[in-house]
Design a protein around this motif. Sequence first.
Motif, mmCIF file in Angstrom:
data_model
loop_
_atom_site.group_PDB
_atom_site.id
_atom_site.type_symbol
_atom_site.label_atom_id
_atom_site.label_comp_id
_atom_site.label_asym_id
_atom_site.label_seq_id
_atom_site.Cartn_x
_atom_site.Cartn_y
_atom_site.Cartn_z
ATOM 1 N N GLU A 32 21.827 18.578 16.457
ATOM 2 C CA GLU A 32 21.834 17.121 16.433
ATOM 3 C C GLU A 32 22.733 16.585 17.549
ATOM 4 O O GLU A 32 23.406 17.341 18.242
ATOM 5 C CB GLU A 32 22.306 16.622 15.055
ATOM 6 N N ARG A 33 22.736 15.243 17.703
ATOM 7 C CA ARG A 33 23.399 14.649 18.856
ATOM 8 C C ARG A 33 24.905 14.445 18.680
ATOM 9 O O ARG A 33 25.637 14.351 19.665
ATOM 10 C CB ARG A 33 22.753 13.303 19.199
ATOM 11 N N ASP A 34 25.396 14.332 17.428
ATOM 12 C CA ASP A 34 26.818 14.102 17.206
ATOM 13 C C ASP A 34 27.195 14.587 15.806
ATOM 14 O O ASP A 34 26.332 14.961 15.006
ATOM 15 C CB ASP A 34 27.190 12.632 17.393
ATOM 16 N N ASP A 35 28.499 14.566 15.525
ATOM 17 C CA ASP A 35 28.984 15.130 14.261
ATOM 18 C C ASP A 35 28.460 14.362 13.049
ATOM 19 O O ASP A 35 28.158 14.961 12.011
ATOM 20 C CB ASP A 35 30.520 15.140 14.250
ATOM 21 N N ALA A 36 28.355 13.038 13.161
ATOM 22 C CA ALA A 36 27.852 12.258 12.032
ATOM 23 C C ALA A 36 26.402 12.624 11.730
ATOM 24 O O ALA A 36 26.013 12.734 10.555
ATOM 25 C CB ALA A 36 27.968 10.761 12.333
ATOM 26 N N SER A 37 25.614 12.840 12.780
ATOM 27 C CA SER A 37 24.223 13.229 12.582
ATOM 28 C C SER A 37 24.115 14.638 12.017
ATOM 29 O O SER A 37 23.204 14.934 11.233
ATOM 30 C CB SER A 37 23.465 13.132 13.909
ATOM 31 N N VAL A 38 25.046 15.516 12.406
ATOM 32 C CA VAL A 38 25.090 16.868 11.833
ATOM 33 C C VAL A 38 25.311 16.789 10.333
ATOM 34 O O VAL A 38 24.608 17.435 9.541
ATOM 35 C CB VAL A 38 26.197 17.707 12.505
ATOM 36 N N ASP A 39 26.296 15.986 9.915
ATOM 37 C CA ASP A 39 26.582 15.853 8.481
ATOM 38 C C ASP A 39 25.368 15.313 7.720
ATOM 39 O O ASP A 39 25.055 15.777 6.619
ATOM 40 C CB ASP A 39 27.780 14.928 8.274
ATOM 41 N N ALA A 40 24.688 14.340 8.316
ATOM 42 C CA ALA A 40 23.513 13.756 7.664
ATOM 43 C C ALA A 40 22.400 14.782 7.540
ATOM 44 O O ALA A 40 21.716 14.856 6.510
ATOM 45 C CB ALA A 40 23.031 12.539 8.440
ATOM 46 N N ALA A 41 22.203 15.594 8.581
ATOM 47 C CA ALA A 41 21.156 16.617 8.549
ATOM 48 C C ALA A 41 21.464 17.681 7.500
ATOM 49 O O ALA A 41 20.569 18.127 6.767
ATOM 50 C CB ALA A 41 21.000 17.254 9.931
ATOM 51 N N VAL A 42 22.718 18.107 7.427
ATOM 52 C CA VAL A 42 23.113 19.104 6.419
ATOM 53 C C VAL A 42 22.823 18.577 5.022
ATOM 54 O O VAL A 42 22.269 19.286 4.166
ATOM 55 C CB VAL A 42 24.601 19.464 6.569
ATOM 56 N N ALA A 43 23.184 17.312 4.771
ATOM 57 C CA ALA A 43 22.947 16.721 3.451
ATOM 58 C C ALA A 43 21.455 16.594 3.168
ATOM 59 O O ALA A 43 20.990 16.882 2.055
ATOM 60 C CB ALA A 43 23.611 15.351 3.382
ATOM 61 N N ARG A 44 20.695 16.181 4.175
ATOM 62 C CA ARG A 44 19.247 15.984 3.993
ATOM 63 C C ARG A 44 18.554 17.302 3.666
ATOM 64 O O ARG A 44 17.751 17.383 2.727
ATOM 65 C CB ARG A 44 18.699 15.381 5.287
ATOM 66 N N ILE A 45 18.865 18.347 4.416
ATOM 67 C CA ILE A 45 18.230 19.645 4.185
ATOM 68 C C ILE A 45 18.728 20.257 2.881
ATOM 69 O O ILE A 45 17.963 20.864 2.124
ATOM 70 C CB ILE A 45 18.477 20.585 5.381
ATOM 71 N N GLY A 46 20.018 20.095 2.612
ATOM 72 C CA GLY A 46 20.567 20.611 1.352
ATOM 73 C C GLY A 46 19.902 19.997 0.136
ATOM 74 O O GLY A 46 19.580 20.699 -0.831
ATOM 75 N N ASP A 47 19.663 18.695 0.182
ATOM 76 C CA ASP A 47 18.978 18.027 -0.926
ATOM 77 C C ASP A 47 17.566 18.579 -1.100
ATOM 78 O O ASP A 47 17.093 18.790 -2.230
ATOM 79 C CB ASP A 47 18.906 16.520 -0.669
ATOM 80 N N SER A 48 16.877 18.822 0.023
ATOM 81 C CA SER A 48 15.515 19.367 -0.047
ATOM 82 C C SER A 48 15.505 20.762 -0.662
ATOM 83 O O SER A 48 14.628 21.093 -1.463
ATOM 84 C CB SER A 48 14.892 19.409 1.355
ATOM 85 N N ILE A 49 16.483 21.580 -0.283
ATOM 86 C CA ILE A 49 16.564 22.934 -0.843
ATOM 87 C C ILE A 49 16.803 22.864 -2.348
ATOM 88 O O ILE A 49 16.174 23.597 -3.126
ATOM 89 C CB ILE A 49 17.679 23.744 -0.141
ATOM 90 N N ARG A 50 17.699 21.992 -2.773
ATOM 91 C CA ARG A 50 17.991 21.870 -4.204
ATOM 92 C C ARG A 50 16.755 21.413 -4.988
ATOM 93 O O ARG A 50 16.481 21.917 -6.080
ATOM 94 C CB ARG A 50 19.158 20.897 -4.417
ATOM 95 N N ARG A 51 16.003 20.468 -4.430
ATOM 96 C CA ARG A 51 14.792 20.013 -5.117
ATOM 97 C C ARG A 51 13.766 21.134 -5.207
ATOM 98 O O ARG A 51 13.083 21.285 -6.226
ATOM 99 C CB ARG A 51 14.197 18.803 -4.392
#
Length: 283
Positions: A32-51
């Motif tokens: 991703e382009r910056d640290d905030a976007s990294v955190d958002a991507a980690v959360a987004r993918i993590g939520d998908s894995i949990r579902r």
Amino acid sequence: MSEHVGVLGGGRMGAGIAHSFLLAGARVSVVERDDASVDAAVARIGDSIRRSAERDPDLDPDETASRLRVGIDVGLFADANLVIEAVPEDRGLKQEALARVDAVLGEAAVLASNTSSISIDDLAATLRDPARFLGLHFFNPVPASALVEIVRGSATAPSVIEAARWWVQSLNKTPIVVRDSPGFASSRLGVMLGLEAIRMLEESVASAEDIDTAMTLGYRHPIGPLRTTDIVGLDVRLGIAEELARELGDRFAPPELLRTMVAEGRLGRKSGEGFYNWNEERS
């Protein structure tokens, strides 16, 4: 799958692509382009894995997540077998992104763009080896979609097309192969239907619900064209329509209603409102 797959861009599409490859057993790196976007991507993918784990008791969410790396350095792609660019649908942005990835890839790696309408040959123009480049057009939402459009550029090697077929089939999705042409197959047909539905709404031919029902019940489409536009994003549809209008003429000219709704921020599901109200689903 023992492959290492890279995804450039961890937004809705990029996260969905990463999620699909993780479920298939691949190691996945997302940049991703910056640290905030990294955190958002980690959360987004993590939520998908949990579902996914909630639906599949055999899926180990911790093991799946352990195969994911997310960062800001394209050097994460250095040993990748496949890297898929999934940045917004802007020609200049994609060319710049692909050039950055191309500079770090190994010689045997395949590079792909998730573009839904931009010419593969145009995107390949600045790459070191256009023979290893192609389009891999995933559909939103990626985990639930059954199709991936493989777009063959004029220089794409046949072996790269076959490798792409294998990757797509490994995700339990169906590949179709199309020649590089404006809008490929899916966007060209889907956008044309969506634009006409918007024109009909603009002209008060029928309500959004009734226009969609005409297609779901009359033609057995699983989702109507206006609801589909909300899911894809009105801004995304507008960008594709403008690209196709430049290449194919006025029949793809965006309706004024579409331009107005995008300008007002009514982008569909991701903003909470488009042709339908999505706020209850988002809450």
